[in-house]
Design an enzyme around this catalytic site. Structure first.
Site, PDB file in Angstrom:
ATOM      1  N   HIS A  19       0.829  -1.207   0.000  1.00  0.00           N
ATOM      2  CA  HIS A  19       0.000   0.000   0.000  1.00  0.00           C
ATOM      3  C   HIS A  19       0.867   1.262   0.000  1.00  0.00           C
ATOM      4  CE1 HIS A  19      -3.578   2.442   0.911  1.00  0.00           C
ATOM      5  NE2 HIS A  19      -2.693   3.207   1.520  1.00  0.00           N
ATOM      6  N   HIS A  48      -2.120   3.220  -8.319  1.00  0.00           N
ATOM      7  CA  HIS A  48      -2.545   2.342  -9.416  1.00  0.00           C
ATOM      8  C   HIS A  48      -2.310   3.025 -10.740  1.00  0.00           C
ATOM      9  CE1 HIS A  48      -6.011   4.685  -7.993  1.00  0.00           C
ATOM     10  NE2 HIS A  48      -6.403   4.744  -9.259  1.00  0.00           N
ATOM     11  N   HIS A  70      -3.595   3.159 -14.517  1.00  0.00           N
ATOM     12  CA  HIS A  70      -4.636   2.767 -15.466  1.00  0.00           C
ATOM     13  C   HIS A  70      -3.938   2.475 -16.796  1.00  0.00           C
ATOM     14  CE1 HIS A  70      -8.213   4.588 -13.283  1.00  0.00           C
ATOM     15  NE2 HIS A  70      -7.242   5.287 -12.716  1.00  0.00           N
TER      16      HIS A  70
HETATM   17  P1  5GP Z   1      -8.967   6.503  -9.678  1.00  0.00           P
HETATM   18  O1  5GP Z   1     -10.269   7.223  -9.885  1.00  0.00           O
HETATM   19  O2  5GP Z   1      -8.589   6.492  -8.196  1.00  0.00           O
HETATM   20  O3  5GP Z   1      -7.839   6.963 -10.555  1.00  0.00           O
HETATM   21  O4  5GP Z   1      -9.205   5.017 -10.131  1.00  0.00           O
HETATM   22  C1  5GP Z   1      -9.902   4.092  -9.370  1.00  0.00           C
HETATM   23  C2  5GP Z   1     -10.493   3.105 -10.341  1.00  0.00           C
HETATM   24  O5  5GP Z   1     -10.904   1.981  -9.603  1.00  0.00           O
HETATM   25  C3  5GP Z   1     -11.711   3.632 -11.084  1.00  0.00           C
HETATM   26  O6  5GP Z   1     -11.455   3.624 -12.481  1.00  0.00           O
HETATM   27  C4  5GP Z   1     -12.829   2.668 -10.687  1.00  0.00           C
HETATM   28  O7  5GP Z   1     -13.705   2.347 -11.751  1.00  0.00           O
HETATM   29  C5  5GP Z   1     -12.054   1.452 -10.209  1.00  0.00           C
HETATM   30  N1  5GP Z   1     -12.741   0.691  -9.194  1.00  0.00           N
HETATM   31  C6  5GP Z   1     -13.421   1.183  -8.120  1.00  0.00           C
HETATM   32  N2  5GP Z   1     -13.911   0.175  -7.382  1.00  0.00           N
HETATM   33  C7  5GP Z   1     -13.523  -0.982  -7.999  1.00  0.00           C
HETATM   34  C8  5GP Z   1     -13.733  -2.361  -7.696  1.00  0.00           C
HETATM   35  O8  5GP Z   1     -14.348  -2.746  -6.698  1.00  0.00           O
HETATM   36  N3  5GP Z   1     -13.188  -3.256  -8.556  1.00  0.00           N
HETATM   37  C9  5GP Z   1     -12.498  -2.869  -9.667  1.00  0.00           C
HETATM   38  N4  5GP Z   1     -12.033  -3.846 -10.454  1.00  0.00           N
HETATM   39  N5  5GP Z   1     -12.275  -1.582  -9.980  1.00  0.00           N
HETATM   40  C10 5GP Z   1     -12.777  -0.648  -9.146  1.00  0.00           C
HETATM   41 ZN    ZN Z   2      -4.083  -0.315  -0.164  1.00  0.00          ZN
END
Ligand code: 5GP
Ligand code: ZN
Length: 117
Positions: free
Chosen positions: A51, A103, A105
């Site tokens: 983490h 993370h 993408h």
């Molecule tokens: P962020 O918005 O923090 O850059 O990206 C988080 C990503 O996690 C989003 O694109 C969202 O769709 C994805 N996400 C949120 N909850 C879950 C989940 O429970 N499972 C998966 N596989 N993706 C998730």
């Molecule tokens: Zn974490």
């Protein structure tokens, strides 16, 4: 503490197998799984098992692990047969970060506009 699993972190739970995900690749240090709300035909998240709150914190705390994540983005792109793709690290809520576990993408499978929105 940086690197330790967090009880309230969704992606730590995915790493631990406590929340299901469609996992596409795993290494000793990383997990790659499909985004639940895909923004492109291929939309995969590559995360470190450890983490860290965002990409910058990850790179500062563990540069080798940050490199593992980047290397995995290419492995994912190869598996998905993507010639072109985009790697996005949303950093901060103003940039759309909603999960506070670093993370990448990996987006591909369609034309990607530049500059992004
Ligand atoms: P962020 O918005 O923090 O850059 O990206 C988080 C990503 O996690 C989003 O694109 C969202 O769709 C994805 N996400 C949120 N909850 C879950 C989940 O429970 N499972 C998966 N596989 N993706 C998730
Ligand atoms: Zn974490």
């Amino acid at each position: 503490m940086a690197g330790e699993p967090q009880d309230d972190c969704l992606f730590c739970k995915i790493v631990a197998g406590q929340v299901p995900a469609t996992i596409v690749r795993e290494t000793k240090t990383t997990v790659a799984f499909r985004d639940i709300n895909p923004q492109a035909p291929t939309h995969i998240l590559v995360i470190p098992r450890a983490h860290h709150r965002d990409a910058a914190a990850l790179a500062a705390a563990d540069p080798a692990l940050a490199a593992d994540v980047l290397r995995e983005t290419q492995a994912v792109a190869d598996e998905e047969k993507l010639d072109s793709y985009r790697i996005v690290f949303n950093t901060g809520s103003g940039a759309g970060q909603t999960v506070w576990h670093a993370h990448a993408h990996v987006l591909g499978g369609r034309g990607l506009q530049w500059p992004p929105g």
